[in-house]
Design a protein around this motif. Structure first.
Motif, PDB file in Angstrom:
ATOM      1  N   GLU A   2       0.699  -1.155   0.244  1.00  0.00           N
ATOM      2  CA  GLU A   2      -0.201  -0.171  -0.013  1.00  0.00           C
ATOM      3  C   GLU A   2       0.985   1.141  -0.270  1.00  0.00           C
ATOM      4  O   GLU A   2       1.756   1.564   0.764  1.00  0.00           O
ATOM      5  CB  GLU A   2      -0.838   0.162   1.163  1.00  0.00           C
ATOM      6  CG  GLU A   2      -1.980   1.211   1.228  1.00  0.00           C
ATOM      7  CD  GLU A   2      -2.803   1.065   2.301  1.00  0.00           C
ATOM      8  OE1 GLU A   2      -3.235   1.951   2.987  1.00  0.00           O
ATOM      9  OE2 GLU A   2      -3.279   0.149   2.847  1.00  0.00           O
ATOM     10  N   GLY A  53      -2.414   6.793 -15.580  1.00  0.00           N
ATOM     11  CA  GLY A  53      -2.106   7.271 -14.184  1.00  0.00           C
ATOM     12  C   GLY A  53      -0.511   7.207 -13.595  1.00  0.00           C
ATOM     13  O   GLY A  53      -0.470   8.005 -12.970  1.00  0.00           O
ATOM     14  N   THR A  60      -4.727  10.060  -8.564  1.00  0.00           N
ATOM     15  CA  THR A  60      -5.366   9.513  -7.247  1.00  0.00           C
ATOM     16  C   THR A  60      -5.303   8.170  -7.465  1.00  0.00           C
ATOM     17  O   THR A  60      -4.665   7.254  -6.489  1.00  0.00           O
ATOM     18  CB  THR A  60      -6.680   9.809  -6.909  1.00  0.00           C
ATOM     19  OG1 THR A  60      -6.954  11.156  -6.875  1.00  0.00           O
ATOM     20  CG2 THR A  60      -7.004   9.304  -5.516  1.00  0.00           C
ATOM     21  N   ASP A  61      -5.777   7.408  -8.574  1.00  0.00           N
ATOM     22  CA  ASP A  61      -5.707   5.942  -8.812  1.00  0.00           C
ATOM     23  C   ASP A  61      -4.850   5.658 -10.099  1.00  0.00           C
ATOM     24  O   ASP A  61      -5.186   6.112 -11.250  1.00  0.00           O
ATOM     25  CB  ASP A  61      -7.041   5.564  -9.181  1.00  0.00           C
ATOM     26  CG  ASP A  61      -7.275   4.127  -9.526  1.00  0.00           C
ATOM     27  OD1 ASP A  61      -6.427   3.301  -9.735  1.00  0.00           O
ATOM     28  OD2 ASP A  61      -8.498   3.628  -9.564  1.00  0.00           O
ATOM     29  N   LYS A  62      -3.796   5.116  -9.681  1.00  0.00           N
ATOM     30  CA  LYS A  62      -2.598   4.542 -10.891  1.00  0.00           C
ATOM     31  C   LYS A  62      -3.488   4.142 -11.970  1.00  0.00           C
ATOM     32  O   LYS A  62      -2.669   4.171 -13.031  1.00  0.00           O
ATOM     33  CB  LYS A  62      -1.494   4.204 -10.283  1.00  0.00           C
ATOM     34  CG  LYS A  62      -0.744   5.137  -9.055  1.00  0.00           C
ATOM     35  CD  LYS A  62      -0.133   6.299 -10.079  1.00  0.00           C
ATOM     36  CE  LYS A  62       0.172   7.323  -8.900  1.00  0.00           C
ATOM     37  NZ  LYS A  62       0.143   8.658  -9.818  1.00  0.00           N
ATOM     38  N   HIS A  63      -4.558   3.322 -11.782  1.00  0.00           N
ATOM     39  CA  HIS A  63      -4.984   2.681 -12.926  1.00  0.00           C
ATOM     40  C   HIS A  63      -6.091   3.270 -13.399  1.00  0.00           C
ATOM     41  O   HIS A  63      -6.924   2.379 -14.228  1.00  0.00           O
ATOM     42  CB  HIS A  63      -5.031   1.187 -12.507  1.00  0.00           C
ATOM     43  CG  HIS A  63      -3.613   0.597 -12.149  1.00  0.00           C
ATOM     44  ND1 HIS A  63      -2.888   0.199 -13.121  1.00  0.00           N
ATOM     45  CD2 HIS A  63      -3.137   0.208 -10.995  1.00  0.00           C
ATOM     46  CE1 HIS A  63      -1.523  -0.239 -12.474  1.00  0.00           C
ATOM     47  NE2 HIS A  63      -1.974  -0.355 -11.148  1.00  0.00           N
ATOM     48  N   TRP A  64      -6.500   4.437 -13.201  1.00  0.00           N
ATOM     49  CA  TRP A  64      -7.602   4.880 -13.962  1.00  0.00           C
ATOM     50  C   TRP A  64      -7.452   6.594 -13.789  1.00  0.00           C
ATOM     51  O   TRP A  64      -7.381   7.088 -12.966  1.00  0.00           O
ATOM     52  CB  TRP A  64      -8.937   4.744 -13.231  1.00  0.00           C
ATOM     53  CG  TRP A  64     -10.049   5.479 -14.128  1.00  0.00           C
ATOM     54  CD1 TRP A  64     -10.937   6.479 -13.522  1.00  0.00           C
ATOM     55  CD2 TRP A  64     -10.022   5.696 -15.548  1.00  0.00           C
ATOM     56  NE1 TRP A  64     -11.490   7.058 -14.423  1.00  0.00           N
ATOM     57  CE2 TRP A  64     -11.186   6.574 -15.770  1.00  0.00           C
ATOM     58  CE3 TRP A  64      -9.785   5.045 -16.747  1.00  0.00           C
ATOM     59  CZ2 TRP A  64     -11.752   6.697 -17.131  1.00  0.00           C
ATOM     60  CZ3 TRP A  64     -10.120   5.454 -17.965  1.00  0.00           C
ATOM     61  CH2 TRP A  64     -11.258   6.259 -18.286  1.00  0.00           C
ATOM     62  N   GLN A  65      -7.519   7.271 -15.082  1.00  0.00           N
ATOM     63  CA  GLN A  65      -7.458   8.709 -15.028  1.00  0.00           C
ATOM     64  C   GLN A  65      -8.306   8.838 -16.144  1.00  0.00           C
ATOM     65  O   GLN A  65      -8.133   8.432 -17.234  1.00  0.00           O
ATOM     66  CB  GLN A  65      -6.104   9.177 -15.147  1.00  0.00           C
ATOM     67  CG  GLN A  65      -5.922  10.778 -15.321  1.00  0.00           C
ATOM     68  CD  GLN A  65      -6.408  11.257 -13.961  1.00  0.00           C
ATOM     69  OE1 GLN A  65      -6.292  11.227 -12.925  1.00  0.00           O
ATOM     70  NE2 GLN A  65      -7.208  12.517 -14.226  1.00  0.00           N
ATOM     71  N   THR A 105       4.001   2.301  -6.204  1.00  0.00           N
ATOM     72  CA  THR A 105       2.558   2.214  -6.882  1.00  0.00           C
ATOM     73  C   THR A 105       2.588   2.220  -8.336  1.00  0.00           C
ATOM     74  O   THR A 105       1.646   1.642  -8.946  1.00  0.00           O
ATOM     75  CB  THR A 105       1.740   3.481  -6.451  1.00  0.00           C
ATOM     76  OG1 THR A 105       2.539   4.687  -6.904  1.00  0.00           O
ATOM     77  CG2 THR A 105       1.583   3.343  -4.672  1.00  0.00           C
TER      78      THR A 105
END
Length: 126
Positions: A2, A53, A60-65, A105
């Motif tokens: 995390e 991301g 904020t979310d590395k797998h969605w922007q 991350t």
């Protein structure tokens, strides 16, 4: 693994860091992080939510922007991705430590197999 929480505050952009940290800015500008977003064009992944991301600052979310909401001032992996939003630092300078978990991350086993923070930290940014 995390990631630590992102510090509160507003992003100022790498150019705002340049005035006080010119030598570091110049070294960073020659790294892969400085052209991370442009590298997505080479693979036509600039809209891929699994990629965007990690190739910009402050997602904020590395797998969605949402690609249509990208702030051009936050493209690439800039100073504030590792050090946190810089507005408060610019107003009251002081040393900002980087938590290695923040790097992981994006540099996770799927995207960066074999990533070794101790080995790459001396090459990655400054």
């Amino acid at each position: 693994l995390e990631a630590p929480p992102v510090p509160a505050g507003k992003y100022a952009g790498a150019e705002s860091c340049r005035g006080c940290h010119e030598a570091i800015f110049d070294r960073w500008s020659k790294t892969a992080h400085a052209s991370a977003f442009a590298s997505l064009a080479d693979t036509d992944d600039w809209e891929n939510p699994k990629c965007v991301g990690c190739h910009m600052t402050g997602a904020t979310d590395k797998h969605w922007q949402n690609p249509t909401a990208l702030d051009p001032e936050r493209l690439n992996v800039q100073c504030e991705e590792c050090h946190g939003p810089g507005e408060a630092h610019a107003a009251a300078p002081g040393k900002i430590e980087v938590d290695p978990r923040r790097c992981r991350t994006c540099h996770d086993p799927e995207n960066s197999p074999g990533f070794d923070y101790a080995k790459y930290v001396v090459h990655g940014v400054h």
